[in-house]
Design a protein around this motif. Sequence first.
Motif: not given
Ligand SMILES: [Cu+2]
Length: 489
Positions: A419-423, A471-478, A481-483
């Motif tokens: 998936f893409p991520h917006a860090m 963190h990832c700005h796809m909020i549900e990723h943050m 775990g992605m933070a």
């Molecule tokens: Cu993400």
Amino acid sequence: MPSSPLVTRRRMLAGSGLAVVAAALPPRRTHAASGDTGPDGFRIIRARPGAVKLRGPELSATPIWGYDGTVPGPLLRVKRGQEVKVRLVNDLSEPTVVHWHGLRLPNAMDGVPHLTQEPIAPGRSFDYRFVAPDAGTFWYHTHFRSSGQLGRGLYGALIVDEPEPVAVDRDVLLVLDDWRLSEAGAIDEASFGSAHDAAHAGRLGQYLTVNSLDTLDIPVRTNERLRLRLINAANARVMALRLDRHRAKIMAIDGQPSEPFDARDGRVTLGPGARTDLIVAATLEGGAKAPFVLEYGRGQELLVARLVYDAGPPLRPAPLGPPQPLPPNPLPERMDFVGAFRFEVPMDGGAMSAMMMGGMMGRGMMGPGAAPGAGGIDPRAGLFWALAGRSSTGHDGAPLFQVKRGRTVVLNLPNRTAFPHAMHIHGHHFRLLDRLDDGWKPYWLDTVLIQREQSARIAFVADNPGKWLIHCHMIEHMETGMAAWFEVT
Ligand SMILES: [Cu+2]
């Protein structure tokens, strides 16, 4: 990549025919012009429930949470170097905080729960006070239980004006969001916290708004020069936008001036949290209309806004020439790559990844007590993603790294997921480095969109002391775990 959920038929019809006429925001409205300002000069903003007609004027309003009960919240506007003074009053039923996205501000004002401040309890308030160091297009939003709070509308724009006015005839703000609404127009609350969303592309809505409107009509006159400020306030949607029949120059990205360059075919892509400032020459004839659309799915598009030309005479006999670059902000002019601190920040996990499958197998097949997947990914604990080999929701645990103030930091960000991520990095703007390590792109970013199985290398001067999130700005990723955080000492 999964296809985007389809926008409803009604929304498509509304987009093509029943546009709502709305005046563009007048330039230079001061932040004191509306709302309460206390005797101490603090602008009072209440986070509270409200109701907004997201689906057009003829359909019922949607209950939301918003700053002063509106979406977007009140527009805050100051000049570069002026103070932002906001007293956030929490009239919600749960705690909240405000993060000032893209602002290079003192750490204590950054609005990250448990890392820079304790959450503001219901009925309590918190004073945010800082100097706006950079001119540009910024935004403010909740950073607490963000999937639900941001998804319900807790965000607003913060415009910091250049020291001298920029030569444009019209200054238009477009805050884009997507909403997941029921047939009755209510926010789909049952799907907040959806594990499926979190392990995939995040929470995507099926209903698109701009400034909470169904469609924005932007009145223009022939040969005007427009500044369009785009903000992607969606929880997770990457927005690919296209302005037809116009030449648009990208003037600033993530608030910071760039070398002006053409938006090819009028296209611009914004990851969640990102901003782009465009300058557009309005060169069509009187009475013309030009669509600004969102491209999504497989060749589908949706009307976001239209330039609606006045039928009268041109504003001036010919359009203005190419715009001058925006005046620079006081960003670091050089970076020390020889003495740089270098760190690997791989992104892992998510649906279709071996790591997450490992975590599911570990707990599911071998019973409780078995080790979770690598990097702490543990679907049973709601952790689907990892950053730099560990799964965290932000403030917990030790810092990812610590650096002395003034050191150049180079991060390599390989996206090893499907998936893409917006860090997003707090408190700093960074450069996107060229692949060959011989230069950087002619702009600054605070949020970088990294496609699946691609990587980005970024560099910044760690000149702002404190504890900062990455963190990832796809909020549900943050939130799954992605933070992580790092410290500048
Ligand atoms: Cu993400």
